[in-house]
Design an enzyme around this catalytic site. Structure first.
Site, PDB file in Angstrom:
ATOM      1  N   ARG A 175       0.882  -1.177   0.000  1.00  0.00           N
ATOM      2  CA  ARG A 175       0.000   0.000   0.000  1.00  0.00           C
ATOM      3  C   ARG A 175       0.909   1.213   0.000  1.00  0.00           C
ATOM      4  O   ARG A 175       1.661   1.436   0.953  1.00  0.00           O
ATOM      5  CB  ARG A 175      -0.918  -0.011   1.227  1.00  0.00           C
ATOM      6  CG  ARG A 175      -1.640   1.313   1.439  1.00  0.00           C
ATOM      7  CD  ARG A 175      -2.748   1.237   2.457  1.00  0.00           C
ATOM      8  NE  ARG A 175      -3.900   0.545   1.915  1.00  0.00           N
ATOM      9  CZ  ARG A 175      -5.124   0.579   2.453  1.00  0.00           C
ATOM     10  NH1 ARG A 175      -5.344   1.269   3.563  1.00  0.00           N
ATOM     11  NH2 ARG A 175      -6.131  -0.061   1.904  1.00  0.00           N
ATOM     12  N   HIS A 235      -7.294   0.803  -6.507  1.00  0.00           N
ATOM     13  CA  HIS A 235      -7.503  -0.075  -5.353  1.00  0.00           C
ATOM     14  C   HIS A 235      -8.152  -1.368  -5.886  1.00  0.00           C
ATOM     15  O   HIS A 235      -9.324  -1.646  -5.652  1.00  0.00           O
ATOM     16  CB  HIS A 235      -8.412   0.626  -4.329  1.00  0.00           C
ATOM     17  CG  HIS A 235      -8.367   0.022  -2.957  1.00  0.00           C
ATOM     18  ND1 HIS A 235      -7.597  -1.066  -2.641  1.00  0.00           N
ATOM     19  CD2 HIS A 235      -9.020   0.368  -1.803  1.00  0.00           C
ATOM     20  CE1 HIS A 235      -7.765  -1.367  -1.362  1.00  0.00           C
ATOM     21  NE2 HIS A 235      -8.619  -0.515  -0.831  1.00  0.00           N
ATOM     22  N   ASP A 294     -17.497   6.856  -1.497  1.00  0.00           N
ATOM     23  CA  ASP A 294     -16.221   6.739  -0.772  1.00  0.00           C
ATOM     24  C   ASP A 294     -15.961   8.094  -0.118  1.00  0.00           C
ATOM     25  O   ASP A 294     -16.650   9.087  -0.408  1.00  0.00           O
ATOM     26  CB  ASP A 294     -15.107   6.350  -1.769  1.00  0.00           C
ATOM     27  CG  ASP A 294     -13.748   6.125  -1.099  1.00  0.00           C
ATOM     28  OD1 ASP A 294     -13.703   5.977   0.147  1.00  0.00           O
ATOM     29  OD2 ASP A 294     -12.728   6.111  -1.815  1.00  0.00           O
ATOM     30  N   ARG A 308     -13.405  -8.744   1.059  1.00  0.00           N
ATOM     31  CA  ARG A 308     -12.002  -8.384   0.810  1.00  0.00           C
ATOM     32  C   ARG A 308     -11.130  -9.636   0.943  1.00  0.00           C
ATOM     33  O   ARG A 308     -10.248  -9.882   0.129  1.00  0.00           O
ATOM     34  CB  ARG A 308     -11.541  -7.298   1.798  1.00  0.00           C
ATOM     35  CG  ARG A 308     -12.159  -5.924   1.578  1.00  0.00           C
ATOM     36  CD  ARG A 308     -11.754  -5.339   0.244  1.00  0.00           C
ATOM     37  NE  ARG A 308     -10.306  -5.287   0.110  1.00  0.00           N
ATOM     38  CZ  ARG A 308      -9.541  -4.311   0.615  1.00  0.00           C
ATOM     39  NH1 ARG A 308     -10.087  -3.286   1.237  1.00  0.00           N
ATOM     40  NH2 ARG A 308      -8.229  -4.332   0.451  1.00  0.00           N
ATOM     41  N   CYS A 346     -16.533   1.491   0.375  1.00  0.00           N
ATOM     42  CA  CYS A 346     -15.358   0.656   0.654  1.00  0.00           C
ATOM     43  C   CYS A 346     -14.927   0.747   2.112  1.00  0.00           C
ATOM     44  O   CYS A 346     -14.253  -0.151   2.607  1.00  0.00           O
ATOM     45  CB  CYS A 346     -14.209   1.058  -0.257  1.00  0.00           C
ATOM     46  SG  CYS A 346     -13.780   2.795  -0.124  1.00  0.00           S
ATOM     47  N   GLN A 373     -10.056  -4.018  -3.692  1.00  0.00           N
ATOM     48  CA  GLN A 373     -11.353  -3.511  -3.250  1.00  0.00           C
ATOM     49  C   GLN A 373     -12.405  -3.758  -4.337  1.00  0.00           C
ATOM     50  O   GLN A 373     -13.510  -4.234  -4.059  1.00  0.00           O
ATOM     51  CB  GLN A 373     -11.239  -2.005  -2.950  1.00  0.00           C
ATOM     52  CG  GLN A 373     -12.530  -1.389  -2.474  1.00  0.00           C
ATOM     53  CD  GLN A 373     -12.920  -1.858  -1.084  1.00  0.00           C
ATOM     54  OE1 GLN A 373     -12.123  -1.787  -0.174  1.00  0.00           O
ATOM     55  NE2 GLN A 373     -14.137  -2.332  -0.925  1.00  0.00           N
TER      56      GLN A 373
HETATM   57  N1   CP Z   1     -11.301  -0.336   2.245  1.00  0.00           N
HETATM   58  C1   CP Z   1     -10.048  -0.369   2.712  1.00  0.00           C
HETATM   59  O1   CP Z   1      -9.071  -0.533   1.972  1.00  0.00           O
HETATM   60  O2   CP Z   1      -9.956  -0.201   4.067  1.00  0.00           O
HETATM   61  P1   CP Z   1      -8.609   0.033   4.863  1.00  0.00           P
HETATM   62  O3   CP Z   1      -8.051   1.363   4.450  1.00  0.00           O
HETATM   63  O4   CP Z   1      -9.003   0.005   6.313  1.00  0.00           O
HETATM   64  O5   CP Z   1      -7.645  -1.060   4.534  1.00  0.00           O
HETATM   65  N1  NVA Z   2     -10.101   6.615  -1.469  1.00  0.00           N
HETATM   66  C1  NVA Z   2      -9.751   6.153  -0.150  1.00  0.00           C
HETATM   67  C2  NVA Z   2      -9.953   4.686  -0.039  1.00  0.00           C
HETATM   68  C3  NVA Z   2      -9.697   4.098   1.325  1.00  0.00           C
HETATM   69  C4  NVA Z   2      -9.864   2.623   1.362  1.00  0.00           C
HETATM   70  C5  NVA Z   2      -8.310   6.525   0.169  1.00  0.00           C
HETATM   71  O1  NVA Z   2      -7.447   6.366  -0.707  1.00  0.00           O
HETATM   72  O2  NVA Z   2      -8.053   6.958   1.276  1.00  0.00           O
END
Ligand code: CP
Ligand code: NVA
Length: 306
Positions: free
Chosen positions: A101, A128, A222, A289, A261, A131
């Site tokens: 990440r 993502h 989101d 997930r 999400c 997701q």
């Molecule tokens: N939806 C998602 O990726 O959640 P987190 O940021 O908690 O991993």
């Molecule tokens: N768009 C959000 C998604 C979190 C899972 C972010 O990048 O923070």
């Protein structure tokens, strides 16, 4: 499927359907896959916080008989201590896969270029993908066949929007993306998704006028501010508030289900009551997930060919 999962953009419709079916099977018959990653070790490298991604990968890998080492580069200050290339080369000495990440998509590309093991995108600034697969798995469970269904994404055009567009295009899901002016999805990624959608006949529509949204099976939203975006909420709240996903909007377009999400901000991008309502698929998405990611890991490095 390519050896890495960075975007899904090079995945064929057949491969995407196979992955979705595998995810359904992993969820339905977990014991069939309990040795799928036996003897395999993965490393998770996180530059941003996480609840769902971190826990679902860790527990999911254990359920497949594998092992995960978590590197929190935020608190341990790994990023910057050495070059990404050297991290990829070193990690490849010990592990069978890297889950990352990161702030910048280029970091994933660099990891993938130098690692000799598969790299999985666990969220970056642009995509993502894990997701999106989990989300369409939820839709597949609800509707059986997702092809021809319509998802309306409301809010900020962001990494989640982009992956929903790409995976949705490959699965034949019609998509309407409704954003405030100036917060549209990346137009290169929209064009790429439209190109992919030619294979399935899915339509992709972009709107800025929320009143024009008149038809959807599910509404998805989101956060208005993604991780790494330091814009104060007070600066954008007024602009985004008309795009709040609430009961009136669900009624306006006849949507039966709502998706997010998470993390969700109650009574900002979505009403608290809708999150807790029977229309909410949020916990199904969260559970999925793990199943979706396990399907991805089995496909990339599993001991089973299913
Ligand atoms: N939806 C998602 O990726 O959640 P987190 O940021 O908690 O991993
Ligand atoms: N768009 C959000 C998604 C979190 C899972 C972010 O990048 O923070």
């Amino acid at each position: 499927m390519q050896n890495n999962l960075l975007t899904f953009k090079d995945t064929s419709t057949e491969q995407m359907l196979a992955l979705l079916n595998l995810a359904l099977n992993v969820k339905k018959s977990p014991s069939d896959y309990r040795d799928a990653l036996r003897g395999k070790s993965l490393v998770a490298l996180f530059e941003k916080p996480s609840l769902r991604t971190r826990v679902s990968f860790d527990i999911g890998i254990q359920k497949l008989g594998g092992h995960l080492v978590y590197l929190d580069s935020q608190s341990n200050n790994l990023a910057g201590r050495e070059d990404t290339k050297d991290m990829a080369l070193n990690l490849s000495c010990w592990c069978d896969g890297i889950i990352a990440r990161v702030f910048k998509h280029e970091t994933l590309e660099e990891l993938a270029e130098h690692a000799s093991v598969p790299v999985v995108n666990a969220l970056c600034d642009l995509y993502h993908p894990c997701q999106a697969l989990a989300d369409y798995l939820a839709m597949a469970e609800i509707f059986h066949d997702v092809k021809g269904r319509t998802m309306a994404y409301i809010g900020d055009g962001n990494n989640v929007t982009h992956s929903l567009l790409i995976v949705g295009a490959l699965l034949g899901v019609n998509q309407v993306v409704v954003t405030p002016i100036g917060h549209e999805a990346d137009q290169e990624i929209v064009a790429m998704a439209k190109e992919l959608a030619l294979q399935t006949g899915a339509s992709i529509t972009q709107l800025t006028d929320i009143d024009k949204l008149d038809n959807a099976d599910v509404i998805y939203t989101d956060t208005w501010l993604s991780m790494g975006d330091d814009t104060p909420l007070s600066e954008i709240k007024e602009k985004f508030m008309p795009y709040q996903v609430n009961e009136a909007l669900m009624q306006q377009c006849g949507a039966e289900y709502v998706m997010h999400c998470q993390p969700a901000h109650r009574d900002l991008e979505i009403t608290s009551s809708l999150i807790d309502s029977s229309a909410s698929l949020l916990m199904m998405q969260a559970e999925n997930r793990m199943h979706a990611q396990n399907a991805i890991l089995i496909t990339l490095l599993g001991n089973l060919i299913n």
